[in-house]
Design a protein around this motif. Structure first.
Motif, short mmCIF file in Angstrom:
data_model
loop_
_atom_site.label_atom_id
_atom_site.label_comp_id
_atom_site.label_asym_id
_atom_site.label_seq_id
_atom_site.Cartn_x
_atom_site.Cartn_y
_atom_site.Cartn_z
N ARG B 79 27.27 48.50 45.42
CA ARG B 79 27.21 49.76 44.69
C ARG B 79 28.59 50.40 44.52
O ARG B 79 28.80 51.20 43.62
CB ARG B 79 26.31 50.75 45.43
N TYR B 102 21.53 45.44 28.90
CA TYR B 102 20.91 44.57 29.91
C TYR B 102 21.54 44.79 31.29
O TYR B 102 20.83 45.03 32.27
CB TYR B 102 21.04 43.10 29.51
N PHE B 103 22.88 44.76 31.34
CA PHE B 103 23.52 44.93 32.65
C PHE B 103 23.28 46.35 33.18
O PHE B 103 23.11 46.55 34.38
CB PHE B 103 25.01 44.59 32.56
N ASN B 105 20.56 48.10 32.64
CA ASN B 105 19.19 48.07 33.17
C ASN B 105 19.17 47.45 34.57
O ASN B 105 18.45 47.92 35.44
CB ASN B 105 18.27 47.26 32.26
N LEU B 106 19.97 46.40 34.75
CA LEU B 106 20.00 45.76 36.08
C LEU B 106 20.53 46.73 37.13
O LEU B 106 20.14 46.68 38.29
CB LEU B 106 20.83 44.48 36.06
N TYR B 107 21.45 47.62 36.70
CA TYR B 107 21.96 48.63 37.64
C TYR B 107 20.95 49.75 37.86
O TYR B 107 21.15 50.63 38.68
CB TYR B 107 23.27 49.23 37.11
N GLY B 108 19.89 49.74 37.06
CA GLY B 108 18.85 50.76 37.23
C GLY B 108 18.95 51.90 36.23
O GLY B 108 18.19 52.86 36.29
N PHE B 109 19.89 51.79 35.27
CA PHE B 109 19.99 52.83 34.24
C PHE B 109 19.10 52.46 33.06
O PHE B 109 18.94 51.27 32.74
CB PHE B 109 21.45 52.97 33.73
#
Lengths: 430, 248
Positions: B79, B102-103, B105-109
């Motif tokens: 993080r 996409y990336f 989204n993977l971070y949770g945004f």
């Protein structure tokens, strides 16, 4: 969940833009299934619907020849040809044409064959009459040293099973003629003995016990017969579904080579969710592939003159089988993508291994006709589990509980492959 | 506090004849732009990989902002760290926007905040007009800039860049270096590796030169140049410590 959905969307975008990949996944299997069903239609019909021309040379012109001709033509499977271009077929010409492969079989009925059978029947009746104290009245031919035989000529390329079927059919006709004539002679002898002018001899039934076939499938009784469509559509659908290993493995290796895999692993959160998204997406693709191919069997192949595919009675079971095959195929792709380092290695191994697994798994030819040792090996192939489960649903009208053992094997195999893939990935970190 | 601290770091890959790291020890202070320099095969990428948790060390310790890099701390470290790999770690068939979404989204945004964040970064790197163009069709400089954006979506406190300016034109390089200065000015730490020693001399407050898996020297570029009278620049210092022999 966001990671899974994002990965599914990403995979969909990647696939949508990969025209060659789309063709490999959807168009090629449809072509494959159509071609395989069409070309294997003839072998499947060999002994069912295909009509064979049989050259017949009848030198006897008696009842035996008539029985054989009528018997062969009754089933509709054979067309008896006794003249060509308005001329009767000679034995020499028939033999030559069969040898050249123009006809599969030629039958020559020797001169005097019926007379020989009649004489034999008379002799038996006279013997019985004599023992009963009656005069022997029926004429008997003098014994001949040459025994008569119906002569068969087969195309050298004819299959053993075909020859055997013809032998059995002709043997049946000979027995039938001999039995008929014998009964006739007995009837005649008894009539001669009777003072009454009219025939009071009771009719004799030759077939007192008949054969009857009943389907053993559960649920709704469907008259499903194994034909080219019924074998090829599910079998090659499974084969095509397994070919998903090529795009999956290629996709994984590309991600590793271009560094995007590293980027994904550097992002907080379990990489398993990314893999789950991948798995779900490709299982979904496998299911879509499967049902597209099923639609070919339902709608396209009948238009080409082939039988319509029958889907059994439990459609949920069919769906679960397709999904389980999809899980195993996708897991295999992930395993290959993890183990191999270059797309070329993965492509070659993936393609060849699927061909081998499908060959031993009964996709090309049914397992039942393979040598026993190969059958044991074949039963280890996930493709054979998938095909067994599909046949249970489509041919045997089975429900979910019938396919549970095969589904369990498919899912356990998929799970094991994913665990191995995870171990390989883990080892890379070390 | 140090942004990174490695102590007696060792790594021998399975099947390798020689170790990649042989007791490397060095530290970089928090809030600086630091350079990890060394010839090919010196152990720079292995060090970065260990710091990110991609490779397990054979021995020694690595800490990021005082947190030891262990499997238990891996998620917490991810993080705080952003890594820009030397390769263009983007999907070439996807547009810049799709890649970043996409990336992200993977971070949770997700949703509007992510859209705004992406567009803001694309604008800052001069890529707003190419947002919906496939990255496979980008020029080398555009790819490098998009590659950086994908690594800063979660605004990491430590940004590690592996050759971020390799193969880019002067304008793109200038933009990237300017971005690094601005990112550092916000209180973030930056560690980068480069073969362009002139560039490192310009931007880095501190450099560590490593060779054959060991630290050979560390300090501010001006300090290192001043230590050796015959050295006019960082390249001379580098050659002084690592020699002129060509490395494979």
């Amino acid at each position: 969940m966001l990671r899974i959905i994002a990965t599914i969307r990403k995979e969909w975008l990647l696939l949508r833009r990969d025209k060659a990949g789309l063709a490999l996944l959807f168009a090629m299997p449809l072509v494959l299934i159509t071609v395989m069903a069409l070309i294997q239609d003839a072998p499947f019909r060999d002994y069912q619907e295909v009509q064979f021309d049989i050259l017949t040379v009848d030198k006897d012109q008696g009842r035996l020849g008539r029985y054989i001709r009528e018997g062969l033509q009754t089933g509709g499977q054979f067309k008896v040809i006794d003249s060509l271009n308005g001329q009767p077929v000679t034995e020499e010409a028939a033999k030559k044409m069969v040898a050249e492969g123009k006809y599969k079989i030629s039958i020559t009925i020797p001169k005097g064959a019926t007379a020989e059978i009649v004489s034999n029947a008379n002799k038996i009746v006279n013997d019985i009459s004599k023992r009963m104290g009656l005069p022997a009245q029926l004429p008997v031919k003098a014994l001949s040293n040459d025994s008569l035989a119906v002569q068969l000529y087969f195309d050298p390329a004819a299959k053993k099973a075909f020859k055997s079927a013809i032998h059995q059919a002709l043997d049946n006709f000979l027995t039938q003629v001999e039995t008929d004539l014998l009964l006739e002679r007995i009837q005649l002898q008894l009539r001669n003995r009777d003072s009454l002018q009219q025939d009071t001899f009771p009719a004799i039934r030759l077939k007192a016990v008949a054969l009857r076939e009943t389907s053993v499938g559960e649920g709704k009784q469907i008259d499903v017969i194994s034909n080219s469509v019924q074998h090829n559509v599910p079998a090659w659908s499974i084969f095509a579904m397994f070919f998903i290993v090529i795009p999956i493995a290629g996709n994984m290796i590309r991600e590793r080579e271009d560094g995007s895999l590293v980027r994904m692993k550097l992002i907080p959160g379990n990489y398993l969710s990314v893999l789950s998204g991948k798995l779900l997406f490709f299982v979904g693709i496998c299911i879509v592939q499967f049902y597209l191919m099923i639609m070919v069997g339902l709608y396209l192949l009948p238009l080409l003159g082939l039988p319509k595919l029958q889907l059994g009675v439990d459609h949920l079971a069919g769906f679960l089988v397709a999904a389980s095959i999809g899980v195993t195929a996708t897991a295999y792709g992930i395993l290959i993508g993890s183990v191999f380092k270059t797309p070329n290695q993965a492509l070659n191994f993936g393609a060849v291994s699927i061909v081998i697994l499908s060959a031993i798994g009964g996709i090309w030819i049914p397992l039942e006709i393979m040598p026993e040792a190969m059958q044991h090996i074949g039963r280890l192939s996930p493709l054979s589990w998938g095909l067994d489960a599909i046949n249970d649903v489509y041919l045997r009208n089975g429900h979910i509980r019938y396919v549970l053992p095969d589904l369990a094997k498919l899912l356990c195999c998929g799970g094991a492959m994913l665990v191995i893939a995870a171990m390989v990935e883990q080892r890379r970190i070390g | 506090m140090n942004s990174i601290a490695v102590k007696d770091l060792q790594k021998t890959y399975a099947g390798a004849l020689t170790p990649s790291l042989q007791g490397l020890s060095c530290t970089f202070a928090e809030g600086t732009i630091a350079g990890l320099l060394g010839p090919n095969g010196a152990g720079k990428t292995t060090t970065i990989s260990i710091l990110c948790g991609l490779v397990e060390p054979s021995g020694g310790t690595a800490e990021i902002f005082g947190i030891p890099q262990t499997p238990a701390n891996r998620e917490a470290i991810k993080r705080t760290i952003g890594v820009v790999p030397q390769q263009i770690a983007l999907f070439p068939q996807l547009t810049a926007y799709e890649n970043l979404r996409y990336f992200g989204n993977l971070y949770g945004f997700s949703g509007r905040p992510l859209r705004e964040k992406i567009m803001q970064h694309l604008e800052a790197f001069g890529l707003e007009k190419a947002a919906h163009k496939e990255t496979g069709r980008f020029s080398g400089g555009m790819k490098r800039r998009a590659n950086i954006i994908a690594s800063i979506l979660h605004e990491p406190k430590l940004l590690v860049l592996d050759e971020p300016t390799a193969g880019v034109d002067v304008q793109s390089r200038s933009m990237i270096l300017q971005f690094l200065r601005e990112y550092n000015a916000k209180g973030n730490s930056v560690i980068y590796t480069s073969h362009l020693l002139e560039e490192a001399e310009q931007i880095c407050e501190e450099v560590a030169i490593i060779d054959e898996g060991k630290l050979v020297t560390q300090g501010a570029p001006t300090e290192l140049i001043g230590r050796h009278g015959h050295c006019r620049n960082l390249e001379d210092v580098f050659l002084h410590y690592t020699g002129h022999a060509v490395r494979d």
